[in-house]
Design an enzyme around this catalytic site. Sequence first.
Site, PDB file in Angstrom:
ATOM      1  CG  HIS B  12      67.793  55.674  14.209  1.00 42.03           C
ATOM      2  ND1 HIS B  12      67.217  54.628  13.526  1.00 42.03           N
ATOM      3  CD2 HIS B  12      67.508  56.785  13.487  1.00 42.03           C
ATOM      4  CE1 HIS B  12      66.611  55.090  12.444  1.00 42.03           C
ATOM      5  NE2 HIS B  12      66.783  56.386  12.396  1.00 42.03           N
ATOM      6  CG  HIS B  59      69.191  57.535   7.763  1.00 42.53           C
ATOM      7  ND1 HIS B  59      69.503  56.462   8.569  1.00 42.53           N
ATOM      8  CD2 HIS B  59      68.143  58.165   8.373  1.00 42.53           C
ATOM      9  CE1 HIS B  59      68.690  56.454   9.627  1.00 42.53           C
ATOM     10  NE2 HIS B  59      67.855  57.466   9.535  1.00 42.53           N
ATOM     11  CG  HIS B 197      63.075  63.518  13.485  1.00 44.40           C
ATOM     12  ND1 HIS B 197      62.322  62.356  13.542  1.00 44.40           N
ATOM     13  CD2 HIS B 197      64.164  63.199  12.722  1.00 44.40           C
ATOM     14  CE1 HIS B 197      62.935  61.393  12.858  1.00 44.40           C
ATOM     15  NE2 HIS B 197      64.041  61.883  12.343  1.00 44.40           N
ATOM     16  CD  GLU B 244      63.889  57.947  10.951  1.00 41.92           C
ATOM     17  OE1 GLU B 244      64.826  58.085  10.167  1.00 41.92           O
ATOM     18  OE2 GLU B 244      64.013  58.116  12.192  1.00 41.92           O
TER      19      GLU B 244
HETATM   20 FE   LIG Z   1      66.539  58.005  11.071  1.00 42.18          FE
END
Ligand SMILES: [Fe+3]
Lengths: 292, 292, 152, 152
Positions: B12, B59, B197, B244
Amino acid sequence: MAKITASVYTSHVPAIGAAMDLGKTQEDYWKPVFAGYDFSKQWMKDNKPDVIFLVFNDHATAFSSDLIPTFAIGTAAEYQPADEGWGPRPVPVVKGHPELASHIAQSVIQQDFDLTIVNKMDVDHGLTVPLSLMCGPLDPVKDAWPCPVIPFAVNVVQYPVPSGQRCFNLGQAIRKAVESYDEDLNVHIWGTGGMSHQLQGARAGLINREWDNAWLDQLINDPAACAATPHINYVREAGSEGIELVMWLIARGAMSDIEGGQATGPAPKLRHRFYHVPASNTAVGHVILENS
Amino acid sequence: MAKITASVYTSHVPAIGAAMDLGKTQEDYWKPVFAGYDFSKQWMKDNKPDVIFLVFNDHATAFSSDLIPTFAIGTAAEYQPADEGWGPRPVPVVKGHPELASHIAQSVIQQDFDLTIVNKMDVDHGLTVPLSLMCGPLDPVKDAWPCPVIPFAVNVVQYPVPSGQRCFNLGQAIRKAVESYDEDLNVHIWGTGGMSHQLQGARAGLINREWDNAWLDQLINDPAACAATPHINYVREAGSEGIELVMWLIARGAMSDIEGGQATGPAPKLRHRFYHVPASNTAVGHVILENS
Amino acid sequence: MALDKPYKDVPGTIIFDAEQSRKGYWLNQFCMSLMKAENRERFKADERAYLDEWQMTEEQKQAVLARDLNWCMRTGGNIYFLAKIGATDGKSFQQMAGSMTGMTEEEYRNMMIAGGRSIEGNRYIGENGSAQVQNQPQGAAGQQSSAAGQKP
Amino acid sequence: MALDKPYKDVPGTIIFDAEQSRKGYWLNQFCMSLMKAENRERFKADERAYLDEWQMTEEQKQAVLARDLNWCMRTGGNIYFLAKIGATDGKSFQQMAGSMTGMTEEEYRNMMIAGGRSIEGNRYIGENGSAQVQNQPQGAAGQQSSAAGQKP
Ligand SMILES: [Fe+3]
Ligand SMILES: [Fe+3]
């Protein structure tokens, strides 16, 4: 290492706080209520904890319908007494224990309890009334509570509330968490709320002395059976707000006789037991257990 | 009765939303990213769900350090796209499904998952970017998302986050909850976030293509083993924000081949699989599974 | 405390745990405030004055003013909170993340297009990957400081 | 929906579940606002005007203006929220709870001092305890209305 040495159980009726704040403790109505805590105040002095892990429920004060955590642990440095509509209670600010609280949060979440971590929360009568009962009246400015408090809020306002069994299991996880904390700390765990009461509708004022006392017997002597009490029994037998009693099972589950959901170790010592009707709408129950 | 018929998994990345909002999808950099979703947009039209149960993480948008729910389920009627600092994304408001959401909340809490119930929440890129990817660009005022969405937010920002195993078990509880809802509804469950990431420090920009793809293989074909991946492996192998990925396990656990924590039923059909590096700082992964 | 923190041995990485969260509380709350357009305007109009409205440490304020995200993180900031500062400055997540490596924007972008940073040598502190402390700063900046003999 | 609601058969009792919570959302949010002294003042100065600031139904507003807590609850209110109205009026929880029974304050107080309402006949709808619908209102009010033949 840190250790839970005792558990305290008590109702947290708001009118008890009001009676203390308005100096009514010597009135005929209130005398027998406070007399039930004379032993406890002395016991608190003789057994001063380093930290109190205080299980209570928020009464639509810090949490509205916008957000309802099933279990919320306070990791803040301090908590202000809330204004529930009558103005804030004139009691000292509640100091937290961020390090131990965060440690417990981490350990308990890793034991598959899905806590909400809270760093900003005003605390209502659910937390301050038990402190007042156990510590006596204190000046809001000059005095302080005897030790830091970790507030642990349980949703018992909006259904579904956690089951007694879930609460009992959580107590065991909390004990494990406390015992993995390196610093030597004497920790008390308090379960608050109840006993039988109903604050709504045509059934308001319900009290079930027999059920309350049978439940207390079981809490003390057969906690695993007590934990199995279904939700509907609390509502039906102890009133819609009697459901608060599930919070006592968190404290009971944290006692050292409990292992794997059963009472296998030496039973805790019953130091004090008290029951009185009424305080306002509510049956007041109070128990102190010490680990053997 | 309601039924989960398919699960969708996707990264996302906020930059994907920005690329769509700024009309950059045909630029060389972005073309291959969006090409990976051409199949998916058609599939969405051909398999239109009645409700999407969308697992994402906030977030630091709706939840600050003041309050961090491990699991939060949205039971509101609608959710506004959040202003994350760049202004709100120009996408339609997200309509909820309060009845099904409340039903799931009740059932899942009674299965010993300690959810936080949320009735007021702005939704950030974690929720809106997957919708944009799967539905294509939409006018914020004239258009609407194809169906109601139940937002389910998982804490993966502040450690400790829930384990992959806990997420996988939660998926099974959600499926059980959906299947006990009387109305006939076609429900999709989406797991979002990841893949590898890292957005911080000297290790920013970490991508681990090999690990990502091995993890995807396992997610699809050996989900119980995938669920056992320890937290530290995500951090070490897939970057600090690669954690995540545990959210994908909620969707995977809700598929009908999973029973008692094991894949025992007929394997779901793999309808689509896509992997691309990079989108901004991130490896994009995307899978669609249909129940057999 | 006896709880495991196995993530302490990952190079170039600060895990945002309760300890960091406590340290960074006011810094992160300040960041959250930038989700309102009017606060972004007030911050941009007078950064120092706006920062002084928050109970942040002087070091945290300096780190924000310097837009040094690594410094912000050492004082308890978390990237998802700090991203609100970048957003206020009109920066993308890629620009923010890249700024923490010492690379130029172009160098970082090119690294990502080439497949991103390799995991090899970057799993444990003490290896010799690009994220290890002995290899900072990265990119041309690193080659320069290395050539100038500022690093062993 | 196939989820159990076993609490539906308890007399004189509304369990605050998701359905009630949805129905009462704005009523309860209005109540929460009374936790600020300045809002209490504004409400007391002009109740109707203050209520009109909230997305409550007209029925909810009427129920609040009438201080009819049973009516408030039927429209989705929960006692812990509604208590903020009572607090604003300077009422205790005992006065609020008692007001829902039809008893006078003194009657209710005396019932509590005498040990509270008995559970007998009040476990299930259809029994004949004091909380059952056929025995409302309670106290002298009930005897009056009964004597006047208004009830079977
Ligand atoms: Fe995220
Ligand atoms: Fe209470």
